[in-house]
Write a protein that holds these residues in place. Structure first.
Motif, mmCIF file in Angstrom:
data_model
loop_
_atom_site.group_PDB
_atom_site.id
_atom_site.type_symbol
_atom_site.label_atom_id
_atom_site.label_comp_id
_atom_site.label_asym_id
_atom_site.label_seq_id
_atom_site.Cartn_x
_atom_site.Cartn_y
_atom_site.Cartn_z
ATOM 1 N N SER A 145 0.843 -1.195 0.000
ATOM 2 C CA SER A 145 0.000 0.000 0.000
ATOM 3 C C SER A 145 0.877 1.243 0.000
ATOM 4 N N ILE A 146 0.294 2.362 -0.366
ATOM 5 C CA ILE A 146 1.002 3.641 -0.295
ATOM 6 C C ILE A 146 1.399 3.935 1.148
ATOM 7 N N ARG A 147 0.498 3.627 2.073
ATOM 8 C CA ARG A 147 0.780 3.873 3.488
ATOM 9 C C ARG A 147 2.013 3.098 3.952
ATOM 10 N N GLU A 148 2.145 1.851 3.502
ATOM 11 C CA GLU A 148 3.306 1.061 3.886
ATOM 12 C C GLU A 148 4.594 1.680 3.350
ATOM 13 N N ALA A 149 4.540 2.226 2.142
ATOM 14 C CA ALA A 149 5.731 2.859 1.570
ATOM 15 C C ALA A 149 6.213 4.003 2.452
ATOM 16 N N PHE A 150 5.273 4.762 2.997
ATOM 17 C CA PHE A 150 5.643 5.866 3.878
ATOM 18 C C PHE A 150 6.097 5.361 5.241
ATOM 19 N N ASP A 151 5.350 4.434 5.801
ATOM 20 C CA ASP A 151 5.661 3.963 7.153
ATOM 21 C C ASP A 151 7.018 3.271 7.219
ATOM 22 N N ARG A 152 7.378 2.541 6.174
ATOM 23 C CA ARG A 152 8.615 1.761 6.202
ATOM 24 C C ARG A 152 9.821 2.497 5.624
ATOM 25 N N TYR A 153 9.557 3.455 4.715
ATOM 26 C CA TYR A 153 10.676 4.049 3.991
ATOM 27 C C TYR A 153 10.654 5.579 3.921
ATOM 28 N N LEU A 154 9.544 6.172 3.517
ATOM 29 C CA LEU A 154 9.530 7.567 3.089
ATOM 30 C C LEU A 154 9.119 8.568 4.162
ATOM 31 N N ASP A 155 8.809 8.088 5.349
ATOM 32 C CA ASP A 155 8.447 9.005 6.430
ATOM 33 C C ASP A 155 9.022 8.497 7.750
ATOM 34 N N THR A 156 10.273 8.073 7.706
ATOM 35 C CA THR A 156 10.950 7.541 8.882
ATOM 36 C C THR A 156 12.018 8.524 9.359
ATOM 37 N N ASP A 157 12.492 8.293 10.556
ATOM 38 C CA ASP A 157 13.574 9.137 11.068
ATOM 39 C C ASP A 157 14.814 9.015 10.187
ATOM 40 N N GLU A 158 15.099 7.821 9.694
ATOM 41 C CA GLU A 158 16.270 7.626 8.841
ATOM 42 C C GLU A 158 16.148 8.405 7.539
ATOM 43 N N TYR A 159 14.928 8.453 7.001
ATOM 44 C CA TYR A 159 14.699 9.193 5.756
ATOM 45 C C TYR A 159 15.039 10.673 5.906
ATOM 46 N N GLN A 160 14.889 11.206 7.100
ATOM 47 C CA GLN A 160 15.058 12.647 7.287
ATOM 48 C C GLN A 160 16.468 13.139 6.947
ATOM 49 N N ARG A 161 17.440 12.256 6.919
ATOM 50 C CA ARG A 161 18.798 12.704 6.588
ATOM 51 C C ARG A 161 18.920 13.141 5.130
ATOM 52 N N ILE A 162 17.960 12.808 4.300
ATOM 53 C CA ILE A 162 18.016 13.233 2.898
ATOM 54 C C ILE A 162 16.950 14.276 2.584
ATOM 55 N N GLU A 163 16.336 14.851 3.625
ATOM 56 C CA GLU A 163 15.260 15.804 3.377
ATOM 57 C C GLU A 163 15.781 17.052 2.689
ATOM 58 N N ARG A 164 14.875 17.740 2.012
ATOM 59 C CA ARG A 164 15.189 18.897 1.175
ATOM 60 C C ARG A 164 15.138 20.202 1.962
ATOM 61 N N PHE A 165 15.489 21.303 1.274
ATOM 62 C CA PHE A 165 15.353 22.632 1.861
ATOM 63 C C PHE A 165 13.884 22.946 2.140
ATOM 64 N N LYS A 166 13.641 23.507 3.319
ATOM 65 C CA LYS A 166 12.332 24.066 3.646
ATOM 66 C C LYS A 166 12.550 25.406 4.324
ATOM 67 N N ALA A 167 11.625 26.331 4.101
ATOM 68 C CA ALA A 167 11.661 27.613 4.800
ATOM 69 C C ALA A 167 11.105 27.428 6.206
ATOM 70 N N ASP A 168 11.465 28.326 7.117
ATOM 71 C CA ASP A 168 10.881 28.261 8.457
ATOM 72 C C ASP A 168 9.436 28.753 8.406
ATOM 73 N N ALA A 169 8.675 28.417 9.434
ATOM 74 C CA ALA A 169 7.241 28.721 9.451
ATOM 75 C C ALA A 169 6.967 30.213 9.345
ATOM 76 N N ARG A 170 7.778 31.034 10.028
ATOM 77 C CA ARG A 170 7.556 32.477 9.961
ATOM 78 C C ARG A 170 7.707 32.988 8.534
ATOM 79 N N THR A 171 8.711 32.488 7.815
ATOM 80 C CA THR A 171 8.901 32.898 6.426
ATOM 81 C C THR A 171 7.720 32.466 5.570
#
Length: 270
Positions: A145-171
């Motif tokens: 399922s799509i949910r499994e793809a996120f739970d196991r791979y695409l939304d994990t703590d380990e995945y966060q090391r490759i996360e992209r640029f984001k602006a801060d909330a105030r910006t």
């Protein structure tokens, strides 16, 4: 009846902006917002489709804030000449473009041997987002399922090391305001914060200029809704409602959801 949180093929949704607007009308929605991730590319098509089929379409966008991977700020009702949002979205899209190579390498490390070319073909546009990778993983049988793809791979703590640029909330909030829009904290339950931390976060976001809280959302329980309504009242935030609809191929458990809502606050610039 409103749905102020939807996605089209301009980012990671299943339907074109025009098709999405028609589906919203068919679902009984009178006011909708197209809030694609990091892009406003589909909003004018959606607005024109709304004029043709007789529903009000607000220009919208969904921006991820760097403070937390689940903190998303919606911009609603901004002007057509949204110069500052366009500039920020371009920077965010550049980050997505660079990130796609790191995502494919990350998945290959995990034994998920899909090709970037297939992901790009499925996406069909300028925005390459995690649901596109998830759909190819599902197609190739790596997940059920799509949910499994996120739970196991695409939304994990380990995945966060490759996360992209984001602006801060105030910006994010400032840029939305500069182009005449209203800023909304989307799906607060996804933050996973304790009551105390969410209270403190909303206090801080209100000081940053946050206008509204998405109290009504398909995965909010009735108890959550009541708690969020109280928080909105405490911090003098408007109440928003949205389905986060992407289409059944992306989120099969999420439907377009008409919700009765007082509309003065988000209709000021329309």
């Amino acid at each position: 009846m409103v749905d102020l949180h939807t996605h089209s093929t301009a980012s990671d949704g299943q339907y074109s902006p025009s098709c999405l607007v028609q589906k919203a009308k068919d679902a009984g929605i009178g006011v909708m917002a197209l809030t694609d991730h990091d892009t406003v590319a589909g909003v004018e098509e959606a607005c024109q489709a709304g004029l043709r089929c007789g529903i009000t379409v607000l220009r919208g966008v969904e921006l991820g804030a760097k403070e937390d991977r689940h903190m998303h700020i919606l911009g609603l009702g901004f002007r057509s000449d949204c110069t500052q949002l366009t500039l920020l979205c371009q920077r965010l899209q550049d980050g997505r473009e660079e990130r796609k190579y790191r995502i494919i390498d990350f998945l290959h490390e995990k034994g998920i041997n899909i090709s970037l070319e297939e992901v790009e073909t499925l996406a069909g546009g300028n925005i390459i987002a995690r649901p596109h990778f998830a759909q190819v993983m599902l197609r190739r049988g790596y997940v059920s399922s799509i949910r499994e793809a996120f739970d196991r791979y695409l939304d994990t703590d380990e995945y966060q090391r490759i996360e992209r640029f984001k602006a801060d909330a105030r910006t994010c909030i400032d840029v939305i305001h500069q182009d005449g829009g209203k800023a909304v904290l989307a799906h607060p339950y996804q933050l996973g914060f304790s009551s105390e931390k969410l209270d403190a976060t909303l206090h801080w976001l209100r000081n940053c200029g946050l206008d509204a809280l998405e109290c009504y959302y398909p995965r909010h329980t009735s108890e959550m809704v009541q708690a969020y309504l109280k928080l909105a009242q405490r911090y003098e935030l408007h109440v928003s409602a949205g389905s986060d609809f992407h289409g059944p191929q992306v989120r099969p458990d999420t439907l377009l959801t008409p919700t009765p809502l007082e509309s003065n606050w988000f209709m000021e610039n329309t």
